[in-house]
Design an enzyme around this catalytic site. Structure first.
Site, short mmCIF file in Angstrom:
data_model
loop_
_atom_site.label_atom_id
_atom_site.label_comp_id
_atom_site.label_asym_id
_atom_site.label_seq_id
_atom_site.Cartn_x
_atom_site.Cartn_y
_atom_site.Cartn_z
N TRP A 160 6.17 -2.31 0.40
CA TRP A 160 6.98 -3.50 0.07
C TRP A 160 6.21 -4.80 0.20
CZ3 TRP A 160 6.34 -6.23 4.38
CH2 TRP A 160 6.19 -5.54 5.58
N PRO A 185 8.68 2.96 -5.95
CA PRO A 185 8.42 1.72 -5.20
C PRO A 185 9.14 1.76 -3.86
CG PRO A 185 10.12 1.34 -6.86
CD PRO A 185 9.72 2.79 -6.98
N GLU A 260 -4.42 4.57 0.31
CA GLU A 260 -4.71 3.22 0.82
C GLU A 260 -3.77 3.01 2.00
OE1 GLU A 260 -7.01 1.16 -0.09
OE2 GLU A 260 -7.66 2.04 -1.98
N CYS A 294 -2.14 -5.44 4.69
CA CYS A 294 -3.02 -4.44 5.32
C CYS A 294 -4.36 -5.08 5.66
CB CYS A 294 -3.21 -3.26 4.38
SG CYS A 294 -3.78 -3.79 2.77
P1 NAD Z 1 5.40 2.96 4.62
O1 NAD Z 1 4.33 3.96 4.83
O2 NAD Z 1 6.55 2.97 5.54
O3 NAD Z 1 5.99 3.10 3.16
C1 NAD Z 1 5.14 3.09 2.03
C2 NAD Z 1 5.86 3.77 0.88
O4 NAD Z 1 6.02 5.13 1.24
C3 NAD Z 1 7.25 3.24 0.60
O5 NAD Z 1 7.48 3.29 -0.78
C4 NAD Z 1 8.14 4.23 1.32
O6 NAD Z 1 9.44 4.31 0.79
C5 NAD Z 1 7.37 5.49 1.05
N1 NAD Z 1 7.69 6.63 1.91
C6 NAD Z 1 8.05 6.65 3.20
N2 NAD Z 1 8.26 7.92 3.59
C7 NAD Z 1 8.00 8.71 2.52
C8 NAD Z 1 8.04 10.10 2.25
N3 NAD Z 1 8.36 10.98 3.19
N4 NAD Z 1 7.74 10.53 1.01
C9 NAD Z 1 7.39 9.66 0.04
N5 NAD Z 1 7.34 8.34 0.21
C10 NAD Z 1 7.63 7.87 1.44
O7 NAD Z 1 4.66 1.54 4.58
P2 NAD Z 1 5.33 0.12 4.36
O8 NAD Z 1 6.01 -0.24 5.64
O9 NAD Z 1 6.09 0.07 3.09
O10 NAD Z 1 4.02 -0.76 4.12
C11 NAD Z 1 3.26 -1.24 5.15
C12 NAD Z 1 2.06 -0.34 5.39
O11 NAD Z 1 1.31 -0.22 4.19
C13 NAD Z 1 1.11 -0.93 6.39
O12 NAD Z 1 0.63 0.06 7.25
C14 NAD Z 1 -0.02 -1.49 5.54
O13 NAD Z 1 -1.25 -1.61 6.20
C15 NAD Z 1 -0.06 -0.49 4.45
N6 NAD Z 1 -0.71 -1.07 3.26
C16 NAD Z 1 -1.95 -0.64 2.93
C17 NAD Z 1 -2.61 -1.19 1.84
C18 NAD Z 1 -3.99 -0.74 1.47
O14 NAD Z 1 -4.40 -1.01 0.34
N7 NAD Z 1 -4.72 -0.05 2.33
C19 NAD Z 1 -1.97 -2.16 1.07
C20 NAD Z 1 -0.69 -2.58 1.43
C21 NAD Z 1 -0.07 -2.00 2.53
#
Ligand code: NAD
Length: 487
Positions: A160, A185, A260, A294
């Site tokens: 998000w 998403p 990522e 991130c």
């Molecule tokens: P999150 O891991 O909670 O969620 C990411 C996505 O995964 C969301 O769309 C969520 O709905 C989905 N998701 C969650 N459980 C799932 C499952 N069991 N199956 C399929 N999809 C599932 O992360 P967040 O809170 O949305 O984002 C923040 C995190 O993302 C931070 O740790 C940040 O560092 C990381 N991030 C990394 C990068 C990068 O390029 N390395 C970029 C942006 C964010």
């Protein structure tokens, strides 16, 4: 097709699922709320995808795969170029939509919308640069022909915090390579991806080449998709914890993965650095997106001789971060995305202060509606404080001191994460030496922002596998095929 008019936008936006080129309500017809983080109220509702919708999307994507893979690269390039131009025209709408669903300040949202569109321009240029090779085997008996083919149907999952850029950073190379995709998403921010999906379809993508499945229940989508042998690629951006569970699911069918994941970026300031430049860089590295990145600087290691002066200057700059609704005049810091994120930031600050840290500015959660937390600088932070080991994901800068280069590098590397590091020094030789020693996929030397569509973005250690952006990002969606023959 269900659409919603969001205040301030020039046109209504689609709020259904996109499957096989059609906007549909989903197999159960359920919808979920999207919340405005500035007041905690419902902004609109969006169709909630199910496992059956995932199967329908895989049917559509695999159906169009032969046509899409065979489409002339120039044609795929021109679709991306058209989408880049359309996004540029709708920049204000895209930016405001992100303010509404994510909370970020309008300046951050505009910067993201521009950055996101650039992935379409970059990959429009890369689509026609898919290369191969033709050589003679050393023994001379045969030729070695190397070509590249699209890896196949890809599941894309985005977080998000950058609702536009994390989607275009995957869609761009997937379309350039000829891979049909299914995007899930984040439930907090599905609207921006839906609007960009509409732009992509209007740019001329064949039906089924992109499918989009917003949902509150992510697991049935990933479980269905990764168990289906027609899905050959997973490209995930999100937390390391969720990434790890998806890697386990992907293992069963040996699905090609690009991950990522989370970061814990160290920001090193050496005594010979230009301190004003270091503070400017720190503000960018820490406060872009309110710290919800991130790439956000998570831990500041400052040489003892300049630590007090750096902390004072940083606190002065942080106190200028006017907080409020993202599109209100003068606001530089919007709300965080949801209650859980503010509660986590509050917990990390409280734990650090209990352990002896002092807040030079900020440090207290305000009363009132919305998910706000102020810009905060912490000094005298204990080396085992949770805010140094966990991703803060908020506007909090903890400062720790060091006395030698080797100590700085050791502290920076004391983490299982390795996405990005920042180094401020007046000695470029030291900057390069330290950047080689740092265990991270990216390093900014005297720069607080490193992201660029033309640069390979990605992490080492538990921050990920693979790269996005640059030519590397395109290769993630291609298989290398070797053909041996004797002419
Ligand atoms: P999150 O891991 O909670 O969620 C990411 C996505 O995964 C969301 O769309 C969520 O709905 C989905 N998701 C969650 N459980 C799932 C499952 N069991 N199956 C399929 N999809 C599932 O992360 P967040 O809170 O949305 O984002 C923040 C995190 O993302 C931070 O740790 C940040 O560092 C990381 N991030 C990394 C990068 C990068 O390029 N390395 C970029 C942006 C964010």
């Amino acid at each position: 097709m269900t659409t919603e008019k969001i205040s301030g936008l020039s046109a209504a936006i689609p709020t259904d699922l996109l499957i096989g080129g059609k906007w549909v309500a989903g197999s159960e017809g359920a919808r979920f709320d999207v919340i405005d983080p500035a007041d905690g109220k419902t902004l609109c509702t969006v169709a909630d995808a199910t496992a059956a919708d995932a199967t329908a999307a895989i049917d559509a994507a695999s159906g169009v795969l032969p046509e899409f893979a065979a489409m002339p690269p120039r044609q795929r390039a021109e679709i991306l170029r058209t989408a880049f131009e359309a996004m540029t025209k709708r920049l204000d709408d895209i930016a405001l939509l992100m303010v509404r669903e994510n909370g970020k300040a309008l300046t951050d949202a505009r910067a993201e919308a521009t950055y996101a569109a650039e992935f379409f321009r970059w990959y429009a240029e890369e689509a026609v640069r898919i290369d191969g090779n033709y050589t003679t085997a050393p023994a001379g008996a045969n030729k070695i022909l190397v070509t590249r083919q699209p890896v196949g149907v890809a599941l894309l999952i985005t977080p998000w915090n950058f609702p536009a850029a994390m989607a275009t950073r995957k869609w761009g190379p997937a379309i350039a390579a000829g891979c049909p995709t299914i995007l899930k998403p984040a439930a907090e921010t599905p609207l921006t991806a839906l609007l960009i999906a509409q732009i992509l379809m209007e740019a001329g993508l064949p039906d089924g080449a992109i499918n989009i499945l917003p949902t509150k229940k992510a697991a049935p989508i990933s479980e269905t998709a990764l168990a289906d042998p027609r899905v050959r690629k997973l490209s995930f951006t999100g937390s390391t914890e969720v990434g790890r569970s998806l890697l386990k699911l992907a293992a069963d069918n040996v699905v090609n993965t690009s991950m990522e994941l989370g970061g814990n970026a160290p920001f090193l300031v050496f005594g010979d650095a230009d301190l004003d430049a270091a503070v400017d860089g720190a503000m960018l590295a820490k406060m872009r997106n309110g710290g919800e990145a991130c790439t956000a600087a998570n831990r500041f290691y400052v040489e003892e001789s300049v630590a007090d002066r750096f902390a004072e200057k940083l606190a002065a700059a942080m106190s200028g971060m006017t907080m409020g609704r993202g599109d209100d005049d003068g606001v530089k810091l919007g709300p965080l995305v949801n209650e859980a994120t503010v509660a986590k930031v509050d917990r990390l600050v409280t734990e650090a202060v209990t352990g002896g840290a002092r807040a030079l500015v900020g440090g207290e959660r305000p009363d009132g509606d919305g998910f706000f937390y102020p810009a905060t600088v912490l000094v005298d932070v204990a080396e085992d404080a949770d805010c140094l080991t966990e991703e803060i994901f908020g506007p909090v800068a903890p400062i720790v001191t060091f006395t030698s280069e080797s100590e700085a590098v050791r502290k920076a590397n004391e983490t299982p994460f390795g996405l990005v590091s920042y180094v401020y020094t007046g000695d470029l030789g030291r900057g390069l030496r330290v950047s080689e020693a740092l265990e991270s996929g990216m390093v900014g030397i005297n720069r607080g922002v490193i992201s660029d569509p033309a640069a390979p973005f990605g992490g080492m250690k538990q921050s990920g596998i693979g790269r996005e952006g640059a030519h590397d990002g395109l290769l993630e969606f291609l298989e290398t095929k070797y053909v041996a023959f004797t002419p």
